[in-house]
Enzyme design. Structure first.
Site, PDB file in Angstrom:
ATOM      1  N   LYS A   1      39.873  27.154  51.540  1.00  0.00           N
ATOM      2  CA  LYS A   1      41.190  28.219  50.933  1.00  0.00           C
ATOM      3  C   LYS A   1      40.543  29.630  51.093  1.00  0.00           C
ATOM      4  CE  LYS A   1      41.593  30.004  46.300  1.00  0.00           C
ATOM      5  NZ  LYS A   1      40.613  31.190  46.277  1.00  0.00           N
ATOM      6  N   ASN A   2      39.319  30.092  50.938  1.00  0.00           N
ATOM      7  CA  ASN A   2      38.899  31.308  51.175  1.00  0.00           C
ATOM      8  C   ASN A   2      38.994  32.030  52.432  1.00  0.00           C
ATOM      9  OD1 ASN A   2      39.072  31.712  48.132  1.00  0.00           O
ATOM     10  ND2 ASN A   2      37.028  31.856  47.859  1.00  0.00           N
TER      11      ASN A   2
ATOM     12  N   CYS B   1      42.958  34.644  39.716  1.00  0.00           N
ATOM     13  CA  CYS B   1      42.367  34.500  38.539  1.00  0.00           C
ATOM     14  C   CYS B   1      41.575  35.520  37.706  1.00  0.00           C
ATOM     15  CB  CYS B   1      41.086  33.283  38.891  1.00  0.00           C
ATOM     16  SG  CYS B   1      41.520  31.837  39.680  1.00  0.00           S
TER      17      CYS B   1
ATOM     18  N   ARG C   1      38.520  43.270  38.499  1.00  0.00           N
ATOM     19  CA  ARG C   1      38.229  42.908  40.069  1.00  0.00           C
ATOM     20  C   ARG C   1      38.864  44.115  40.672  1.00  0.00           C
ATOM     21  NH1 ARG C   1      39.999  36.822  41.122  1.00  0.00           N
ATOM     22  NH2 ARG C   1      38.724  37.320  42.912  1.00  0.00           N
TER      23      ARG C   1
ATOM     24  N   ASP D   1      31.777  30.751  42.565  1.00  0.00           N
ATOM     25  CA  ASP D   1      32.693  29.865  42.442  1.00  0.00           C
ATOM     26  C   ASP D   1      32.266  28.387  42.291  1.00  0.00           C
ATOM     27  OD1 ASP D   1      34.245  31.950  43.110  1.00  0.00           O
ATOM     28  OD2 ASP D   1      34.537  30.824  45.412  1.00  0.00           O
TER      29      ASP D   1
ATOM     30  N   ARG E   1      45.678  25.848  42.828  1.00  0.00           N
ATOM     31  CA  ARG E   1      45.678  27.262  43.781  1.00  0.00           C
ATOM     32  C   ARG E   1      44.529  26.827  44.867  1.00  0.00           C
ATOM     33  NH1 ARG E   1      45.204  32.120  39.699  1.00  0.00           N
ATOM     34  NH2 ARG E   1      47.415  32.167  39.096  1.00  0.00           N
TER      35      ARG E   1
HETATM   36  N1  EPU Z   1      34.039  44.816  43.497  1.00  0.00           N
HETATM   37  C1  EPU Z   1      34.178  46.161  43.440  1.00  0.00           C
HETATM   38  N2  EPU Z   1      34.912  46.963  44.163  1.00  0.00           N
HETATM   39  C2  EPU Z   1      35.643  46.365  44.959  1.00  0.00           C
HETATM   40  C3  EPU Z   1      35.751  45.086  45.340  1.00  0.00           C
HETATM   41  C4  EPU Z   1      34.868  44.293  44.540  1.00  0.00           C
HETATM   42  O1  EPU Z   1      33.320  46.688  42.284  1.00  0.00           O
HETATM   43  O2  EPU Z   1      36.405  46.861  45.777  1.00  0.00           O
HETATM   44  C5  EPU Z   1      32.766  44.057  42.777  1.00  0.00           C
HETATM   45  C6  EPU Z   1      33.867  42.866  41.986  1.00  0.00           C
HETATM   46  O3  EPU Z   1      34.122  43.263  40.744  1.00  0.00           O
HETATM   47  C7  EPU Z   1      32.669  41.860  41.857  1.00  0.00           C
HETATM   48  C8  EPU Z   1      31.979  41.929  43.256  1.00  0.00           C
HETATM   49  O4  EPU Z   1      32.097  43.248  43.741  1.00  0.00           O
HETATM   50  O5  EPU Z   1      31.713  42.168  40.735  1.00  0.00           O
HETATM   51  C9  EPU Z   1      32.127  40.997  44.196  1.00  0.00           C
HETATM   52  O6  EPU Z   1      33.612  40.685  44.516  1.00  0.00           O
HETATM   53  P1  EPU Z   1      34.217  40.407  45.884  1.00  0.00           P
HETATM   54  O7  EPU Z   1      35.082  41.336  46.583  1.00  0.00           O
HETATM   55  O8  EPU Z   1      33.238  39.961  46.641  1.00  0.00           O
HETATM   56  O9  EPU Z   1      35.143  39.008  45.279  1.00  0.00           O
HETATM   57  P2  EPU Z   1      36.670  38.894  45.739  1.00  0.00           P
HETATM   58  O10 EPU Z   1      36.866  39.284  47.087  1.00  0.00           O
HETATM   59  O11 EPU Z   1      37.731  39.430  44.885  1.00  0.00           O
HETATM   60  C10 EPU Z   1      36.402  36.390  46.827  1.00  0.00           C
HETATM   61  C11 EPU Z   1      36.734  35.108  46.464  1.00  0.00           C
HETATM   62  C12 EPU Z   1      36.336  34.612  45.151  1.00  0.00           C
HETATM   63  C13 EPU Z   1      34.794  34.506  44.933  1.00  0.00           C
HETATM   64  C14 EPU Z   1      34.266  35.825  45.454  1.00  0.00           C
HETATM   65  C15 EPU Z   1      32.695  35.880  45.431  1.00  0.00           C
HETATM   66  C16 EPU Z   1      38.696  35.051  47.929  1.00  0.00           C
HETATM   67  C17 EPU Z   1      40.408  35.234  47.800  1.00  0.00           C
HETATM   68  N3  EPU Z   1      38.398  35.254  46.736  1.00  0.00           N
HETATM   69  O12 EPU Z   1      36.905  37.249  45.547  1.00  0.00           O
HETATM   70  O13 EPU Z   1      37.004  33.390  44.937  1.00  0.00           O
HETATM   71  O14 EPU Z   1      34.589  34.195  43.853  1.00  0.00           O
HETATM   72  O15 EPU Z   1      34.650  36.311  46.727  1.00  0.00           O
HETATM   73  O16 EPU Z   1      32.282  35.057  46.277  1.00  0.00           O
HETATM   74  O17 EPU Z   1      38.096  35.011  48.754  1.00  0.00           O
HETATM   75  C18 EPU Z   1      37.593  31.612  43.703  1.00  0.00           C
HETATM   76  O18 EPU Z   1      37.949  30.842  44.778  1.00  0.00           O
HETATM   77  O19 EPU Z   1      37.713  30.899  42.799  1.00  0.00           O
HETATM   78  C19 EPU Z   1      37.551  32.816  43.888  1.00  0.00           C
HETATM   79  C20 EPU Z   1      37.564  33.579  42.737  1.00  0.00           C
END
Ligand code: EPU
Length: 420
Positions: free
Chosen positions: A23-24, A118, A123, A306, A398
């Protein structure tokens, strides 16, 4: 139509199952097709809600998309003239914000609304915007809309303050077509970052270092078409491994990449679960009881956030007390309140949970609050005595392709029914 999932627990999962595409990875690779100057074909996509939403989004931008679920998706981005997506489309999935990086790379102008996805705590996207700014884009957030725009996208140095998967992907997308070289420091290292880099490179991009914390991207004027198969889903693989252990089963999961699963495998072995692997398969067996273990979520290759939710469901019946620390997201323990309704003994303090293992969970009505919380409730339902009713199962759709079908093929008693 509203639905609920019904699971009668207690059946050990047994047999063989094939994992779907990631998915990701899919949600990054599909927007990346917009960077191409020719049609691209993506294979091994999971047929999940997030992928279907991206098909609608690419079409809304004017791209020609042929999607045959389970087979391939071909995207011809050449007619795409749109530069922004609607509020409703932005809300359909978290990864809608990858359209910003992709559109910025494609035409120097992208607009999306703050994404849905989610609710697992705040975020922020400050690091994404910081990355775009380092590439010379002006960014603005107003009225719930995020705009990134530039007349000339230039490579630049991006230092992330936190390791962010989404930020790394978004900057890679834009940088692939910037003038000059971009260097991302403190980059995320997750397998889907490497997969996106491989896809971009298969179109002629010059991305080096993906999988380490420094990624170098030499922007290219022209990217050609490519045919690419996304990697298997690491989190689906892990969820199936946990479900096999939870039901004291014996399951072989085919089509996975065992090296992506090392953090989970190590924890399952520590619990007393038998895990063996070959090139692209993992077998999980449990004969006796499970020992409690402590979990602390970390960026890859640490224990993935995750999988924390399904794993902590498993720990509710392990012998002894387990400490679960969620370090990535603020609110990713809500599933444990639900599993407590099924008899789990859990204390939650902020981002930490202390789980005292109980001998048995009992079926109860419970509600999904997010995708992986849903997976955790499925794991709990599979091991509980009696019937578990899971409300809001659409969260699970999802990210998991045909979850009931796959679990039924392993012997689970799981079905869905419409409710008023
Ligand atoms: N963060 C910031 N600023 C930013 C971006 C992130 O402070 O600009 C913080 C977030 O608040 C969090 C941390 O950095 O504390 C990590 O966030 P990250 O950006 O890595 O997560 P994401 O890109 O929003 C993706 C996956 C998530 C998975 C996370 C961590 C996708 C679409 N989503 O989220 O997947 O949990 O990386 O591996 O790729 C899921 O599949 O259920 C899911 C939520």
């Amino acid at each position: 139509m509203k639905e609920r999932m019904l699971i009668t627990g207690g059946n050990p999962l047994e047999g063989e199952v094939r994992v779907s595409g990631g998915k990701n990875t899919a949600v990054a690779v599909i927007p990346a097709t917009l960077l191409s100057d020719e049609p691209c074909t993506i294979e091994n996509l999971p047929d999940i809600e997030d992928v279907r939403a991206l098909v609608d989004i690419l079409r809304s931008l004017g791209a020609r998309v042929t999607y045959v679920p389970g087979e391939f998706m071909t995207v011809d981005p050449r007619p795409a003239a749109g530069t922004g997506i609607s509020y409703r489309d932005s809300q359909r999935l978290r990864a809608s914000y990858y359209l910003l990086g992709a559109l910025l790379g494609r035409c120097g102008h992208g607009e999306v609304f703050f994404p849905g996805g989610c609710e697992i705590g705040s975020r922020p996207i400050d690091q994404h915007l910081k990355g775009f700014a380092a590439l010379g884009a002006e960014t603005e957030t107003q009225g719930g809309r995020i705009t990134a725009r530039t007349d000339s996208l230039q490579g630049g140095d991006v230092f992330f303050d936190v390791v962010t998967v989404g930020g790394t992907i978004n900057v890679m997308l834009a940088a692939a077509k910037a003038h000059g070289t971009t260097i991302i420091y403190n980059a995320a290292k997750e397998p889907h970052i490497v997969d996106l880099a491989n896809f971009l490179n298969s179109m002629g991009a010059k991305v080096k270092g993906a999988g380490t914390d420094v990624i170098r991207i030499r922007g290219q004027q022209y990217l050609h078409g490519a045919t690419y198969a996304v990697i298997p889903d690491q989190i689906e693989t892990g969820t199936l491994m946990i479900a096999a252990a939870a039901t004291r089963g014996d399951v072989v999961i085919h089509g996975c990449i065992p090296t992506h699963m090392e953090a989970l495998t190590a924890k399952l072995l520590e619990m007393g679960v038998k895990v063996t692997d070959s090139d692209d398969a993992i077998r999980v067996r449990t004969l006796g009881g499970h020992r409690a273990v402590n979990i602390k979520t970390q960026v890859y290759p640490g224990f993935p956030t995750d999988l924390q939710q399904p794993m902590s469901a498993l720990l509710t019946t392990a012998r002894g007390s387990s400490i679960v620390q969620e370090t990535i997201f603020e609110q990713r323990l809500k599933h444990l309140d639900e599993i407590a309704r099924m008899g789990a003994n859990v204390r939650i303090a902020g981002r930490m949970a202390i789980i005292e293992g109980v001998p048995q969970l009992y079926g109860a009505p419970v509600t999904c609050t997010d995708l992986r919380a849903g997976a955790a409730l499925v794991v709990a339902g599979l091991m509980a005595k009696g019937v578990t009713e899971i409300y809001n199962p659409e969260y699970i759709d999802r990210g998991y392709e045909q979850i009931e079908l796959k679990l039924r093929s392993l012997g689970a008693d799981i079905r869905r029914e419409a409710i008023e």
